[in-house]
Design an enzyme around this catalytic site. Structure first.
Site, PDB file in Angstrom:
ATOM      1  N   ASP A 122       6.924 -44.635 -24.746  1.00 42.21           N
ATOM      2  CA  ASP A 122       6.955 -44.283 -26.161  1.00 42.21           C
ATOM      3  C   ASP A 122       5.616 -44.678 -26.806  1.00 42.21           C
ATOM      4  O   ASP A 122       4.556 -44.396 -26.244  1.00 42.21           O
ATOM      5  CB  ASP A 122       8.160 -44.960 -26.828  1.00 42.21           C
ATOM      6  N   TRP A 123       5.638 -45.345 -27.973  1.00 38.36           N
ATOM      7  CA  TRP A 123       4.399 -45.745 -28.626  1.00 38.36           C
ATOM      8  C   TRP A 123       3.593 -46.721 -27.780  1.00 38.36           C
ATOM      9  O   TRP A 123       2.380 -46.868 -27.959  1.00 38.36           O
ATOM     10  CB  TRP A 123       4.687 -46.358 -29.992  1.00 38.36           C
ATOM     11  N   TRP A 125      13.233 -35.876 -34.231  1.00 39.31           N
ATOM     12  CA  TRP A 125      13.304 -37.323 -34.437  1.00 39.31           C
ATOM     13  C   TRP A 125      12.567 -37.725 -35.713  1.00 39.31           C
ATOM     14  O   TRP A 125      13.059 -38.511 -36.513  1.00 39.31           O
ATOM     15  CB  TRP A 125      12.724 -38.034 -33.228  1.00 39.31           C
ATOM     16  N   ASP A 158      16.044 -37.622 -21.635  1.00 39.30           N
ATOM     17  CA  ASP A 158      15.302 -37.830 -22.875  1.00 39.30           C
ATOM     18  C   ASP A 158      15.003 -36.490 -23.548  1.00 39.30           C
ATOM     19  O   ASP A 158      14.270 -35.663 -22.988  1.00 39.30           O
ATOM     20  CB  ASP A 158      13.993 -38.558 -22.554  1.00 39.30           C
ATOM     21  N   HIS A 212      15.670 -41.707 -23.172  1.00 38.68           N
ATOM     22  CA  HIS A 212      14.346 -42.048 -23.668  1.00 38.68           C
ATOM     23  C   HIS A 212      13.966 -43.489 -23.319  1.00 38.68           C
ATOM     24  O   HIS A 212      12.854 -43.755 -22.866  1.00 38.68           O
ATOM     25  CB  HIS A 212      14.299 -41.841 -25.182  1.00 38.68           C
TER      26      HIS A 212
END
Length: 462
Positions: free
Chosen positions: A286-287, A327, A413, A442
């Site tokens: 993710d980030w 999202w 995901d 995810h």
């Protein structure tokens, strides 16, 4: 005198240990109904790992009776003895051992194991537990609670809270399942400007040469890696897992505008330099990937491996995935969304307590600025903040990356799943076929133990 009377005397000696800053455990040795020796914990003051209350009492008793055999003696101790002390009691051939509170972590008289129940030993000592267990346990519980409070007060004095930030109370993180590691903090990085940043820093017992640098995403924190960290440590390697500012145990600026792509990237660059991390296996999702994948090109000599999971490089050259757009829209419409419910929906195997742990850093909307700020921060055009540096990172991974790469993909995901990860695979030089976790979504780290075991076998020091 009764068992209770002797245990009360042992408890009095436990109080003496606590007053001296030692773990409050006391012991009394009784010979034919009379007290011949006492002892209380003293490893810290004596710089002696063997100076447990029981050992102190046994030594004094043997000297008083003039015999290392204590066959007619009974030992009363406020806490279930450890393996070392049980061994000494058996060698002394005690007639009987009576303890107060059980020790579920190191107790060797029935909790973890029972050395007194081994029929192969040539001496059998009678055993009784639970005498004044509540009183003995309460003393220990109070001691450790006061110690935690003192540590927290010291941390607050060392890292004062800025007026424009919030700090989640430490009590919010008490007793989280599967997260036993001690916190580390720093606040003197130039980019932090006094904000306190939390990180885990654990070293495996074998002193392995690799450092697994685990970067989380939104709305997670270092708790996300609790299934993988033990595997890395078991293999002897070092694990460093920071909480980005605004997440986890790190300070949380009150204003959404604090959060910028370049600001968080600079935090991480300075963090790696401050800890002087070497032989890094970069672990991202993710980030953690949007930011983390831009780090190695700034100091390629520090990195030798990449474990990449469900993330992307947001270069602004292609439209954002439809799942991410959905999202982002959800976050905009429902800024107070329930983080625990989000994890529960995508990870049905998680317990309610584990899901709640993801809510812990965000007790109210004032602590949620990062959760609101991060979705719009993902670069969606070539001139978006973060897009140019991400394109430079893309060129690095495509043309200059020399390290090993392992990719793991949570197949369920809808945001950064297999299609996005295939594009990233083709971008990263030498990236082999990904490890696909069919049941994972995810937050693939929630099923991360087999991924971590594959990584331990895959990454080899150069």
């Amino acid at each position: 005198m009764s068992d209770t009377d002797f245990m009360q005397l042992a408890l009095d000696h436990a109080h003496k240990a606590g007053a001296a800053g030692e773990v409050p455990v006391g012991a009394v040795l009784v010979h034919q109904g009379k007290v011949v020796a006492t002892g209380h914990n003293g490893p810290i003051a004596g710089h002696d790992p063997t100076a447990h209350a029981e050992i102190q009492a046994l030594r004094a008793g043997a000297a008083a009776l003039g015999n290392y055999r204590l066959e007619d003696c009974e030992l009363y101790v406020t806490l279930e003895p450890c393996a070392m002390c049980c061994g000494a009691m058996l060698h002394a051939r005690l007639k009987r051992v009576v303890f107060g509170a059980a020790d579920p972590k190191t107790g060797a008289a029935g909790s973890v194991l029972n050395l007194f129940a081994n029929p192969q030993l040539n001496h059998q000592t009678q055993l009784q537990g639970g005498v004044m267990a509540a009183e003995c346990g309460a003393l220990l519980q109070d001691f450790f609670q006061q110690k935690r409070l003192a540590q927290r007060d010291a941390a607050r004095m060392l890292h004062p809270l800025r007026d424009d930030a919030l700090r989640t109370p430490d009590s919010a993180f008490d007793g989280l399942p599967g997260y036993p590691w001690s916190p580390h903090y720093l606040s003197d990085l130039a980019s932090l400007r006094g904000l306190r940043m939390h990180y885990l820093d654990e070293q495996g017992t074998a002193g392995g040469p690799l450092t697994f640098l685990c970067l989380h995403g939104n709305p997670a924190w270092s708790y996300l890696y609790r299934k993988m960290i033990p595997v890395f440590l078991e293999a002897g390697h070092r694990v460093v897992a920071p909480d980005l500012i605004g997440f986890g145990k790190s300070d949380k600026p009150k204003k959404d505008s604090f959060h910028t792509f370049e600001g968080h990237r600079q935090n991480l660059l300075e963090f790696v330099e401050r800890l002087d991390l070497q032989n890094i296996v970069l672990v991202v999702q993710d980030w953690g990937g949007l930011l983390g994948l831009t780090l190695p090109m700034a100091a390629a000599h520090r990195y030798q491996g990449l474990l990449v999971m469900n993330t992307t490089l947001a270069t602004g050259e292609q439209p954002l995935p439809a799942g991410f757009v959905a999202w982002r829209e959800m976050c905009a419409k429902t800024p107070e969304f329930n983080v625990a419910r989000l994890f529960a929906r995508g990870n049905p195997q998680m317990s309610a307590e584990e899901c709640a742990a993801y809510n812990a850093p965000f007790p109210d909307k004032g602590h949620r600025a990062a959760l609101r700020a991060f979705p719009p921060m993902v670069p969606d055009s070539r001139d978006s903040p973060g897009a140019p540096i991400s394109r430079q990172a893309g060129a690095f991974w495509r043309e200059h990356w020399q390290g090993q790469t392992l990719m793991a993909v949570g197949a369920q995901d809808p945001v950064l799943g297999p299609p996005v990860m295939r594009e990233l695979q083709h971008l990263i030089r030498g990236c082999p076929e990904p490890l696909v976790i069919e049941s994972a979504g995810h937050f693939v780290q929630e099923q991360g133990e087999p991924i971590a075991r594959r990584a331990v076998d895959f990454f080899r020091p150069v």
